[in-house]
Motif scaffolding. Sequence first.
Motif, PDB file in Angstrom:
ATOM      1  N   VAL A   1      -8.989   3.067   3.477  1.00 54.55           N
ATOM      2  CA  VAL A   1      -7.869   3.148   2.518  1.00 54.55           C
ATOM      3  C   VAL A   1      -7.838   2.291   1.426  1.00 54.55           C
ATOM      4  O   VAL A   1      -8.315   1.209   1.429  1.00 54.55           O
ATOM      5  CB  VAL A   1      -6.435   2.894   3.085  1.00 54.55           C
TER       6      VAL A   1
ATOM      7  N   LEU B   1       1.209   7.107   4.501  1.00 49.92           N
ATOM      8  CA  LEU B   1       0.665   7.316   3.157  1.00 49.92           C
ATOM      9  C   LEU B   1       0.516   8.981   3.073  1.00 49.92           C
ATOM     10  O   LEU B   1       0.058   9.578   3.918  1.00 49.92           O
ATOM     11  CB  LEU B   1      -0.779   6.822   3.092  1.00 49.92           C
TER      12      LEU B   1
ATOM     13  N   ASP C   1      -6.169   1.421  -2.755  1.00 50.92           N
ATOM     14  CA  ASP C   1      -5.006   1.594  -3.690  1.00 50.92           C
ATOM     15  C   ASP C   1      -4.149   2.316  -3.065  1.00 50.92           C
ATOM     16  O   ASP C   1      -3.580   3.249  -3.556  1.00 50.92           O
ATOM     17  CB  ASP C   1      -5.642   1.894  -4.817  1.00 50.92           C
ATOM     18  N   GLY C   2      -3.845   2.540  -1.723  1.00 49.55           N
ATOM     19  CA  GLY C   2      -2.883   3.319  -1.358  1.00 49.55           C
ATOM     20  C   GLY C   2      -3.099   4.640  -0.928  1.00 49.55           C
ATOM     21  O   GLY C   2      -2.255   5.497  -0.617  1.00 49.55           O
ATOM     22  N   MET C   3      -4.525   5.123  -1.256  1.00 46.57           N
ATOM     23  CA  MET C   3      -4.858   6.268  -0.899  1.00 46.57           C
ATOM     24  C   MET C   3      -6.126   6.484   0.324  1.00 46.57           C
ATOM     25  O   MET C   3      -6.934   5.564   0.357  1.00 46.57           O
ATOM     26  CB  MET C   3      -5.584   6.924  -2.144  1.00 46.57           C
TER      27      MET C   3
ATOM     28  N   GLU D   1      -0.703  12.176   0.904  1.00 50.16           N
ATOM     29  CA  GLU D   1      -1.851  12.745  -0.064  1.00 50.16           C
ATOM     30  C   GLU D   1      -1.309  13.000  -1.459  1.00 50.16           C
ATOM     31  O   GLU D   1       0.037  13.111  -1.544  1.00 50.16           O
ATOM     32  CB  GLU D   1      -2.601  14.009   0.547  1.00 50.16           C
ATOM     33  N   LYS D   2      -1.824  12.913  -2.468  1.00 47.42           N
ATOM     34  CA  LYS D   2      -1.474  12.766  -3.929  1.00 47.42           C
ATOM     35  C   LYS D   2      -0.623  14.259  -4.147  1.00 47.42           C
ATOM     36  O   LYS D   2       0.556  13.986  -4.869  1.00 47.42           O
ATOM     37  CB  LYS D   2      -2.644  12.753  -4.899  1.00 47.42           C
TER      38      LYS D   2
ATOM     39  N   GLU E   1       0.847  -1.171  -0.041  1.00 45.65           N
ATOM     40  CA  GLU E   1      -0.028   0.066   0.024  1.00 45.65           C
ATOM     41  C   GLU E   1       0.724   1.180   0.005  1.00 45.65           C
ATOM     42  O   GLU E   1       0.652   2.254  -0.725  1.00 45.65           O
ATOM     43  CB  GLU E   1      -0.815  -0.033   1.135  1.00 45.65           C
ATOM     44  N   ASN E   2       1.911   1.235   0.743  1.00 51.62           N
ATOM     45  CA  ASN E   2       2.868   2.592   0.988  1.00 51.62           C
ATOM     46  C   ASN E   2       3.492   2.532  -0.476  1.00 51.62           C
ATOM     47  O   ASN E   2       3.439   3.840  -0.918  1.00 51.62           O
ATOM     48  CB  ASN E   2       3.884   2.090   2.053  1.00 51.62           C
TER      49      ASN E   2
ATOM     50  N   ARG F   1       2.628   1.619  -3.582  1.00 53.11           N
ATOM     51  CA  ARG F   1       1.754   2.141  -4.755  1.00 53.11           C
ATOM     52  C   ARG F   1       1.275   3.437  -4.277  1.00 53.11           C
ATOM     53  O   ARG F   1       0.956   4.164  -5.420  1.00 53.11           O
ATOM     54  CB  ARG F   1       0.358   1.113  -4.638  1.00 53.11           C
ATOM     55  N   ASN F   2       0.983   4.036  -2.996  1.00 52.76           N
ATOM     56  CA  ASN F   2       0.686   5.424  -2.701  1.00 52.76           C
ATOM     57  C   ASN F   2       1.709   6.298  -3.211  1.00 52.76           C
ATOM     58  O   ASN F   2       1.414   7.434  -3.798  1.00 52.76           O
ATOM     59  CB  ASN F   2       0.546   5.493  -1.220  1.00 52.76           C
TER      60      ASN F   2
END
Length: 466
Positions: A206, A171, A208-210, A173-174, A73-74, A76-77
């Motif tokens: 959470v 994680l 897909d890593g988001m 934020e984008k 997850e980390n 892919r984030n």
Amino acid sequence: MRDFLLGYGYFAMYYTLIITFIYFLIFGLSIRHTFPLQRGIKYNRVRKLSGSEHVPPVSILVPAYNEELMIKENVRNLLALNYPEYEVIVVNDGSKDDTAKIMIEEFQLKEVKPFVAKHIKTEKVRGYYHNPEYPNLYFIDKENGGKADSLNAGINLSRYGLISTIDADSLLEKDALTRIARVYMENPEDTVAVGGNVRIVNSCTVEDGMVKNIRFPQKMWPALQNVEYIKAFLGGRIGWSSINGLIIVSGAFGVFQKDKVIAIGGYRGGYPGEDMNIVIKLHRYCLKNKIPYQVAFCPDAVCWTQAPDTYRILSSQRMRWGRGNLKNMIEEGIHMIFRPRYKVFGLLTIPYNILFETLNPYFRLTGLIAMLGYWLLNMADWKTVVVFMMVNFFSCFILSLGALFIEEKAFSRYPKLSDLNKMMLYSFLMFLGYQQVGVLWRFLGHIDFFRNNNSWGTMVRTDFNK
């Protein structure tokens, strides 16, 4: 004995007045800088920056030890961030679980022989891995040497002039990296470090890593940490950074000038507290060599981290933090205290940290003993004690409410009214036991330090959605 207790009473009174004054001073600076931050957040054109060729490239370093439950997850984030040019370097620090196996299989990595600089000495690296299908992802498998050693190994492999440190249980934020880069770009020559804002991911959803659905933590311990983090980051670090007195950039998320980190010898291993240690050394290096510099804080660059959700894990973490703080003050801070050449950092930040953070457990414990002495010697009635405690309580509670005001006014990550009510409730409850047991944890951490116990302690990971 009566004279001694009377003298101690005056000392305690002045101690409390000074620390309260500093608390409100820093909070006042945080409030003052919140409104310019709010305008900057509103008009900073983050989307435009995320595709700009002028944004500096960044090497993201991810130290990982026994992170099999969340490493996918980390990563892919991090691979999905809205940022034009960056690389992700995951460093497996001799994990005893399947962290390395999961990384290699999930991303189909193959062993490679890249060019690796030897800026900083590290433990033996067993292999470097890469997959051209993920051109900005690299994996280092090395023998165990601790978090600092893993970061140093990542620095040696990194290609870019800025490095960012991210915990494997966190994680972004984008647009978090873009926002923190914006702060750096405002003064790229002088900004040696920028810290991001850390929030609690417990009870959030959470995918897909988001982080998709933000919720206030449902369990007691993460809920208390949530309001504690808001007070520390929004009510404290905004103010400290405004006077260039910030003593720590959270290891969960920060950005640094790589050449400055190399110049001070990289991260120092051997004990917890490497995130504080690196910032202290950057302050000292720049001030000693008369280099203009700034250690900044970016409250809108958000990193979501998994907080301990049991007493055992939380106490282990806080005892570790106590050991790290004490060691940093003994080995680094004591040499800078009250020395004019170190300016605000030496004249205010270090004295504050030593007197009101490091030594706080001892003043608290001796204060309790003194209160018992006042009662036995009939030197104070219960009304005086109650009034003193209530004044202390409400001054701290007001500061917590002030941090919530900053949160709601400028950031508002918790839009539900029920979440705001919970934050206010836990801001009240944290001073009715949680703060006191925190003093005990710090004291026990000091005992571990004097016993030369530098172990990392207990930390159990769980899936983000559990």
